[in-house]
Design an enzyme around this catalytic site. Structure first.
Site, short mmCIF file in Angstrom:
data_model
loop_
_atom_site.label_atom_id
_atom_site.label_comp_id
_atom_site.label_asym_id
_atom_site.label_seq_id
_atom_site.Cartn_x
_atom_site.Cartn_y
_atom_site.Cartn_z
N SER A 155 -23.93 65.95 -72.19
CA SER A 155 -24.80 66.60 -71.21
C SER A 155 -24.03 67.57 -70.32
O SER A 155 -24.53 68.66 -69.99
CB SER A 155 -25.50 65.55 -70.35
OG SER A 155 -26.23 64.65 -71.15
N ASN A 156 -22.81 67.20 -69.92
CA ASN A 156 -22.03 68.06 -69.03
C ASN A 156 -21.41 69.24 -69.76
O ASN A 156 -20.87 70.14 -69.12
CB ASN A 156 -20.96 67.23 -68.32
CG ASN A 156 -21.55 66.30 -67.29
OD1 ASN A 156 -21.92 66.73 -66.20
ND2 ASN A 156 -21.67 65.03 -67.62
N GLY A 216 -21.92 55.02 -68.13
CA GLY A 216 -22.14 56.46 -68.21
C GLY A 216 -21.85 57.21 -66.94
O GLY A 216 -22.20 58.39 -66.83
N SER A 225 -26.15 55.51 -69.15
CA SER A 225 -26.02 56.29 -67.92
C SER A 225 -27.04 55.93 -66.87
O SER A 225 -27.10 56.57 -65.82
CB SER A 225 -26.12 57.78 -68.25
OG SER A 225 -25.06 58.19 -69.07
N LYS A 255 -23.38 54.31 -74.78
CA LYS A 255 -23.12 54.89 -73.46
C LYS A 255 -24.42 54.76 -72.67
O LYS A 255 -25.44 55.35 -73.03
CB LYS A 255 -22.71 56.35 -73.56
CG LYS A 255 -22.55 57.00 -72.17
CD LYS A 255 -22.46 58.50 -72.23
CE LYS A 255 -22.45 59.08 -70.81
NZ LYS A 255 -22.53 60.56 -70.79
#
Length: 326
Positions: free
Chosen positions: A74-75, A219, A195, A193
């Site tokens: 996502s980042n 996450g 989040s 993971k």
């Protein structure tokens, strides 16, 4: 060679899937424990991928005791990259990264077919495992049955291990616990993971999947200590792009059982972590990277730079916790 669980993963890129027809215990589990920064994708001012600045960041990350890197998560702004760009970024990272570091590549797409194809391309580009986010455009129909079918087909087809990815803040969808429990039995699905930050949920997942040698990664750095305390084995933490050494130190304190020291460090990471994740997002992460000597730079449109007011508040989150000078 990478650490493994149970047996060697030498066959992970074989054209013949080694787990078919074998029992769970006969098949290897790649050890994914440790800390991973979900790396940002640097862009030029014309919004092209800036591979030189990416390489500069990788050189600095190589000196931090990360287990590996998450690439095109996502980042990394993966929804804004073309499929070709996503694969090429993974290829460049794999070429530059020390051999003892894992590359966990984000390969999730909306359809099962596209995810299978992307996962294979990531494996061919050098990924050691793939991180597969929940499809969410038709979230109203993404119940346990649909998600179990999706992830099972991906794992059956993938020549590298699969890590499930639940990120409800972005998808509006939590991967259901019952689905995770069933999927944990698949020998090519090695972990999750999570989040969401619900520690009760993380604890339950660890408890219900421990017999499968299933590995849970926090996450976010904001609840890393809490996740370790209930059995998580590591974290994929946006803040590690900025304070990588400190996030790794927190992980080591938890693993060593030095909980008093871990708690004090965790306190100082909460506000900066919130700022670069759910409060201000990727633009804040990239700005903080600039302050700490990394290349963050611009985001790809439609993401916008921080306003001056948000920029000042972001700096306060770091200065008030002792990470930047006033």
């Amino acid at each position: 060679m990478f650490a493994i669980r149970k047996v060697s993963h030498l066959c992970r890129r074989s054209a013949v899937l080694p787990w078919r027809g074998l029992s769970q215990k006969a098949v290897q589990r790649l050890d994914i424990s440790g800390i991973y920064p979900p790396i940002a994708t640097p862009f030029t001012h014309s919004e092209d991928v800036d591979y030189q600045r990416l390489n500069d960041n990788l050189k600095k990350y190589a000196n931090i005791p990360f287990r590996g890197l998450v690439v095109q998560g996502s980042n990394g702004e993966y929804p804004y990259l073309s499929p070709e760009e996503r694969v090429e970024v993974v290829r460049k990272v794999k070429q530059a990264l020390p051999k003892d570091k894992l590359v966990m590549a984000g390969s999730g797409c909306e359809s099962t077919r596209a995810t299978i194809q992307m996962s294979q391309k990531m494996a061919d580009a050098g990924a050691d495992c793939v991180l597969v986010v929940t499809p969410c455009f038709y979230r109203g129909r993404m119940d346990s049955r649909a998600l179990i079918s999706h992830f099972t087909q991906v794992a059956d087809s993938s020549s590298v291990p699969v890590v499930l990815y639940s990120v409800p803040a972005n998808t509006g969808l939590d991967l259901p616990v019952d689905a995770i429990i069933q999927l944990s039995q698949h020998p090519n699905i090695v972990g999750l993971k999570d989040s969401g930050g619900d520690i009760t949920r993380i604890a339950l997942i660890v408890h219900k999947t421990r017999s499968q040698d299933f590995q849970v990664l926090a996450g976010s750095a904001g609840f890393l200590m809490a996740a370790y305390s209930v059995g998580a084995v590591g974290g994929v933490c946006a803040l590690a792009n900025v304070l990588g050494q400190q996030v790794c130190e927190l992980a080591q304190l938890c693993v060593s059982g030095r909980w008093d020291e871990a708690r004090e460090l965790q306190y100082r990471l909460i506000e900066p972590n919130t700022a670069v994740t759910r409060q201000y997002g990727v633009p804040a992460l990239k700005q903080a990277m600039e302050w700490f000597g990394y290349h963050g730079g611009v985001c790809r449109s439609p993401l916008q730079p921080l306003s001056q007011a948000d920029l000042e508040m972001l700096r306060v989150k770091f200065t008030s916790n002792g990470w930047l000078e006033i």
